[in-house]
Every structure is written in C-alpha cells, then in structure tokens.
Design a protein around this motif. Structure first.
Motif: not given
Length: 495
Positions: A180-209
């Motif tokens: 079964q496939i799951f995903y955490l919605p990402t935000k696209t910023i300058s053609n790159k995908q980011y995960y939200a941490l809240g309070h206007n903070r984001y991490l690059r999705a390709d850096n997540i283990a």
C-alpha cells in the motif's frame, strides 16, 4: 644480579598472595562478569551501521561478525534487520548530541533508524533526515538554520493513501508484495518538492530518509556509487560481462525483490542506462531509496479471462486456432508481448497479447471446452505452440508494469505487403548468429522448446516467398525474446 633480585621479590609476593587464598580455600569463591539486563526490545526501519561508544562506525575483519550483524565491503559492521523483527537494548546513551541505543557488546545504533521501542511507535508524525539539511521559508529562501544528518523532526500535515505512485512516497510494508502506497503532501518551491515543518519552515523532500518510520522513496532516477569492482547481472542473477569499477558513478531506477528469498539480504537495483542489467544492494551506496517491484512483475506478465474459465488462442493472422487454455479458478496465464495484428476479415488492426508457453497450461477444444489430447491438436499447433496470440479484449492484464506495444495500427496494416530479401536481411543475420538448440543449457524444457520453435518459425519465414513484412518483424522479435528468456527466466529447479 638485578634480574635475580627482582625475580626473588616477585616470588615472595606470589607466596604472600597464595597464602592468603590458602587460608580461605574452603570458602566458596564466585568471580563473574556483570551481566547486562535488557531494558526491552526495539525494531528498526532499515539496516544501519553499528557504532562504538564514541559514535564511530565499528570496523572489523570482513565476514567475521556473528548474526544478526554483517559487514559492508569496507568491513564496517551493520545491523541486519530483515529476518529478526526485534532486538534487545540495554541502555540509551547520548553520543555527540544524538540518542543511541546500546545493543550490548560495545554496539550502538542511532535512534534515527529505530521505529518501535517496547512496541511503542517512536516515529509516528516524524521525519528523519538522510543528510545535513538547510531549513527554508515558503519562498525557498534559507532561514539560516540547519538540521544535522539523522535529526528527527515533527512534520506538518497529514499522511494520505495514494492510488498512483507520487514522486515522493513510502510503503506500509516494504517486503509485502501487495504494498500500500502512502505519501505526505509536498509544497513545490522553484520546481523542487518540500515538506512543511510549520511556522514557515520547510525541508527538501530529497533529503528525507524516513516518514512515519517507513523508508522514504523517490519515484525517479537515483545516483549510486560502486563499493567494489563487480560485474552486473541479469534479472535472474546470471552474471554479465559488463564490469563496473569501485568508485564508479551509475544511475539506478528500481529496487527489485529477487527470486531467491531463502533469506532476503537486499534488493537488486536496475541500471537506468542498461535496463536489462542489475547490481546487488551490497555493492553500491546511493542517495535515494527507490520504488520496489517483485521479481515476478518484471519476469512475468499474468492475464486472466474477463469472463469464463478459458482463453482462446489465435494465430498471427488473427484467425482462431480452435483451441483454448483452461484457467480453472481464474488462474493466470503468462504473456510476453503486445502487438497490433491486422485482421483482413474485419479490415482493421486489433491488440493481441503474445502467449508465453512457460508453465504448460491445459489445452481444451474451444467449441466443446473438452480437454485436447496431443493427437487431437490442429495442424502446426505443436510446432508453433510458442507463437500464439490472445485477444486483449478477452482478458485482464494483472501487472503494474505495462508492456510496450511492438507496432502501431498503421504499421500493422502497411506491413501486410510481401517482404523482399532486403526486408529479411536483419532476421537472416540474427538467425545465422543463434546457436544450435542442442547447445542450449537450461533447466526448463519449455524455454528450450520456445527457442527452438522461434528458430523453426524464422527459418520458415525466411524461406517463404509469401512472407509479409509483419511476419518478418514478428519472427525477429520472437527470436530475440526467446533467446533472452533462456537466461532471464531460467532458475535452478526447486528454487
């Protein structure tokens, strides 16, 4: 003289110590090392390195570590998690500012790869970083803050099930064939995908283990580096002549669960630039984990009838053969190609699957639905058994990897003209280059029969002066395909 004096003093000391023990010789003596007491059990997200009390990776002589530990190509110790569901831990230590679990024997593992502690999920709602990462704003600007590798942070948002594979995702169970496939919605910023941490903070999705304690996966192409000089292998783990050197950079695009599952030791990774070649997980290090498929999804393509318990077979001209394949209990039949066949009677092209004669299905009479004996088979069925077709509209395709159509509707119609010697030249060269069937080594008689029939079919097509271009093209495909299947589908019997 000095040596003699020192030796005499030494004897005197030994005598004094001995006399002390002689006095108490009848008193019970117990000398025992302190035994570690387990604090509980932990499970792991994936394999990971073991560390000493200073946070350094432990290096030992290769292949000398007892189970469940193993070593990589450089001799560094790894915790092996696939066969054992949990491990005892004896303490929790802070090393270089990060949490580690003491596994005993001087072995420590980073808390970043620990999922459950005493059956309590510690990674729900958490992201674990694969690399040191900057924190960005919603506009993609660095905040000036960063997180270290293996940092564990709470994400903002909600994990959702996916019906199609997103660019970044995870499986509920990696080794489960019905994943079964799951995903955490990402935000696209300058053609790159980011995960939200809240309070206007984001991490690059390709850096997540990992996400929620599951390996984070990337639906794309990942870079990998060779840890040793090795040759690639086929899907069935037959070695090729393609040599990859230690330190070489390659591209990989798929993780394959191999057929050998007596003790799963890792995936085979498909080379993006050589899609018929694979490299073992132990031989590479890579940036992003990739989508997983089971070996059978690449080696076999199963179909089932839309209705009923049989599938009708057709010849290359789209005419019924008079026989069907029985599919009791809706069993799957295997196919290996997809063609548009020109149907003169209907003056149109229709899609047909090429039947893969691999598992000796039961043949029945199409009209009576009664079993057929070998002597009852229509003319040429025995010789051409491996070159029959199934109407695509009669069946359901049961595989996530779609077959590539070998031609177009227009080509199917245009290729009905008689082939010239020039049209046959490629097939002629291919036919002459292939080995005699008696030299073919395989554990499976049907693979050898398919190859032999492909040679027979090619010979007939080359000799006939009524052969169409469509027949030449199909004969070429069949010869190439059955040759490849000799090594891609062949396994030791009983595996």
């Amino acid at each position: 003289m000095k040596i003699t004096k020192k030796f005499s003093i030494g004897l005197a000391v030994v005598a004094l110590i001995a006399s002390h023990f002689l006095v108490n010789i009848n008193q019970p003596q117990s000398i025992q090392a302190a035994k570690q007491v387990s604090k509980g059990k932990i499970t792991f997200i994936k394999n990971d390195y073991l560390y000493d009390k200073f946070g350094h990776k432990i290096k030992v002589k290769r292949n000398t570590s007892p189970d469940p530990f193993t070593t990589d190509h450089q001799g560094y110790k790894i915790i092996y998690t696939y066969e054992d569901s949990d491990f005892n831990y004896y303490a929790i230590n802070k090393i270089n500012g990060q949490k580690y679990y003491d596994l005993g024997g001087g072995n420590y593992v980073n808390a970043a790869v620990v999922k459950d502690v005493n059956q309590k999920d510690t990674k729900k709602g958490k992201l674990v970083l694969a690399n040191k990462s900057l924190i960005y704003t919603a506009k993609g600007k660095p905040t000036g803050q960063s997180l270290t590798q293996n940092a564990i942070v709470t994400y903002y948002g909600k994990v959702r099930p996916a019906t199609t594979m997103p660019k970044y995702f995870f499986y509920d169970e990696d080794l489960n064939k019905q994943k079964q496939i799951f995903y955490l919605p990402t935000k696209t910023i300058s053609n790159k995908q980011y995960y939200a941490l809240g309070h206007n903070r984001y991490l690059r999705a390709d850096n997540i283990a990992s996400i929620d304690g599951h390996i984070a996966r990337y639906n794309g192409v990942s870079s990998a580096t060779l840890l040793a000089t090795v040759k690639t292998s086929t899907l069935s783990q037959h070695q090729t002549d393609h040599l990859l050197k230690k330190g070489q950079k390659i591209k990989i695009d798929l993780a394959v669960i191999p057929r050998y599952l007596d003790g799963f030791e890792g995936y085979s990774y498909r080379l993006h630039d050589y899609p018929d070649e694979y490299i073992d997980e132990a031989d590479i290090t890579f940036r992003n984990d990739l989508p997983i498929v089971d070996y059978t999804a690449l080696a076999f393509n199963p179909i089932t009838p839309v209705t009923g318990n049989s599938i009708e077979l057709f010849d290359f001209t789209g005419n019924p053969s008079g026989i069907s394949i029985q599919t009791t209990n809706n069993n799957s039949i295997l196919i290996d190609g997809l063609f548009y066949l020109w149907l003169p009677s209907e003056h149109k092209a229709s899609l047909f699957y090429h039947f893969l004669n691999y598992d000796n299905p039961k043949l029945i009479n199409y009209q009576t639905q009664q079993p057929l004996k070998q002597n009852d088979l229509p003319n040429n069925v025995v010789a051409n058994y491996s070159n029959y077709f199934i109407k695509a509209s009669d069946v359901k395709f049961n595989n996530q990897n779609k077959l590539q159509i070998q031609n177009t509707k227009q080509q199917a119609q245009n290729d009905q003209v008689i082939a010239t010697n020039a049209d046959k030249s490629e097939l002629q060269k291919l036919f002459m280059s292939f080995e005699n069937t008696n030299k073919v080594i395989t554990q499976y008689s049907d693979l050898k029969a398919n190859y032999r029939n492909a040679l027979t079919n090619a010979s007939q097509v080359l000799r006939s002066n009524k052969t169409t271009i469509a027949q030449v093209n199909e004969a070429t495909w069949l010869l190439e395909t059955t040759s490849k299947q000799l090594i891609s589908l062949d396994f030791p019997l009983g595996d």
